[in-house]
Design an enzyme around this catalytic site. Structure first.
Site, PDB file in Angstrom:
ATOM      1  N   LYS A  53       0.850  -1.205   0.000  1.00 19.26           N
ATOM      2  CA  LYS A  53       0.000   0.000   0.000  1.00 19.26           C
ATOM      3  C   LYS A  53       0.885   1.255   0.000  1.00 19.26           C
ATOM      4  CE  LYS A  53      -3.754  -2.469   2.247  1.00 19.26           C
ATOM      5  NZ  LYS A  53      -4.370  -2.905   3.528  1.00 19.26           N
ATOM      6  N   GLN A  97      -4.179  -1.839  10.090  1.00 19.40           N
ATOM      7  CA  GLN A  97      -4.165  -3.134   9.399  1.00 19.40           C
ATOM      8  C   GLN A  97      -4.720  -4.232  10.308  1.00 19.40           C
ATOM      9  OE1 GLN A  97      -3.245  -3.594   6.069  1.00 19.40           O
ATOM     10  NE2 GLN A  97      -4.120  -5.627   6.414  1.00 19.40           N
ATOM     11  N   ASP A 120     -10.891   2.929   5.005  1.00 22.48           N
ATOM     12  CA  ASP A 120     -11.256   1.514   4.843  1.00 22.48           C
ATOM     13  C   ASP A 120     -12.782   1.337   4.863  1.00 22.48           C
ATOM     14  OD1 ASP A 120      -9.105  -0.177   4.357  1.00 22.48           O
ATOM     15  OD2 ASP A 120      -8.523  -0.275   6.477  1.00 22.48           O
TER      16      ASP A 120
END
Ligand code: NDP
Length: 305
Positions: A53, A97, A120
């Site tokens: 990412k 994460q 997200d």
């Protein structure tokens, strides 16, 4: 029938080019979109996701920083870190994460993220906005699947869509997106009786269950669109023979890395029965990162409106 392969990497590169353009426009106005990625513990898969990412951020012109924390980090410490990121003007997107080390309360961390920086799309406010078809942040993998259907002009309207899996990050939001596009949606899970029969009714079949090649030919209506979200590993020559017909490239993969990636869909059987199919890798995976880049850029655009 031989299925047409849906090239996620190609669609991702098109989306990334658009994002890079939007990013350049923001930089010209003095704002560089910034993503903070928080990595707690030492999960090798998480480490590699976060690294790729950050690499994509750099390629497209976004600022990124990876904040690494020990596995012993407490929920309170992580909430405090998120609060500092919420307050920073140069950080527009915050990604924590998952999975987090077991003692950390993942839901508390998600709730701590400012919904306007929740790129997200996991915060309850954004989940609610998605359910109500309001503007917010849509989770990246489901948004990527919709972008893929759009690119190949595969409309959901009036079609029967079956989503295998109901997780908060894939199955559930994807079923909402398909519903908002006027598909008739069935959501299946581990308690669904006769999964194959349910799946066979689908014009558009989405597999997001995390079970190696569980979706075999008897799950697939001839000509259906089959989207394979799953990412699993096979490690033996016998499995490669069964799933890929002994493909030498796959065997070389195992030789080199110890595994080769496979989805939830049986690749050979599906290729012979579906009308359209996503490969693994190179299908949904690249789109997930592309959508994260897009969401972060969108967050920066919204912040400087
Ligand atoms: P979860 O484990 O959170 O959810 C799995 C879902 O599948 C659950 O709803 C579960 O049902 C259902 N399920 C599991 N086994 C069966 C079964 N045998 N029959 C029917 N339903 C079943 O997984 P995620 O949603 O996070 O991920 C799914 C897959 O997608 C994984 O392989 C993951 O690695 C991959 N993934 C890929 C991404 C990408 O970028 N390509 C991004 C995110 C995920 P129940 O709710 O009843 O437990």
């Amino acid at each position: 029938m031989v299925a047409q392969m849906l090239d996620g990497a190609l669609v991702a590169s098109k989306l990334n080019a658009e994002t890079a353009e939007r990013c350049r426009a923001l930089i010209a106005r003095g704002v560089r979109p910034g993503l903070a990625a928080v990595l707690a513990g030492d999960n090798p898969a998480s480490r590699s996701y976060v690294a790729s990412k950050a690499k994509t951020c750099a390629r497209l012109g976004l600022h990124s920083e990876i904040i690494e924390l020990p596995a012993e980090t407490t929920t309170a410490e992580l909430v405090a870190l998120v609060a500092t990121l919420n307050a920073r003007a140069d950080i527009h997107g915050i990604l924590v994460q998952m999975p987090l080390p077991a003692p950390i309360d993942a839901q508390a961390i998600i709730r701590a993220i400012d919904p306007e920086k929740d790129v997200d799309g996991f915060h309850p406010v954004n989940v609610g906005r998605l359910a109500l078809k309001q503007d917010g942040f849509v989770p990246c993998t489901p948004a990527g699947v919709m972008a893929l259907l759009d690119h190949y002009d595969l409309p959901a309207r009036g079609r029967r869509a079956v989503v295998l899996g109901r997780s908060a990050i894939v199955g559930l939001p994807l079923s909402l997106l398909l519903l908002h596009r006027d598909a008739t949606v069935t959501v299946c899970h581990s308690r669904t009786p006769d999964l194959a029969a349910a799946a066979r009714s689908a014009d558009i079949l989405i597999a997001a269950i995390g079970r190696t090649a569980l979706v075999t030919e008897d799950f697939i209506q001839p000509g259906a669109v089959v989207i394979d979200v799953g990412i699993n590993r096979v490690t033996t020559g016998e499995e490669v023979e069964a799933c890929f017909g002994g493909d030498p490239a796959r065997l070389a993969d195992i030789e080199k890395k110890g595994y080769t990636l496979i989805g939830d869909v049986h690749p050979r059987q599906a290729a012979e029965r579906a009308g359209y199919l996503t490969p693994v890798p190179g299908g949904v995976g690249p789109l997930t990162i592309a959508m994260l880049m897009r969401n972060t850029t969108l967050a920066a655009e919204r912040a400087c409106r």
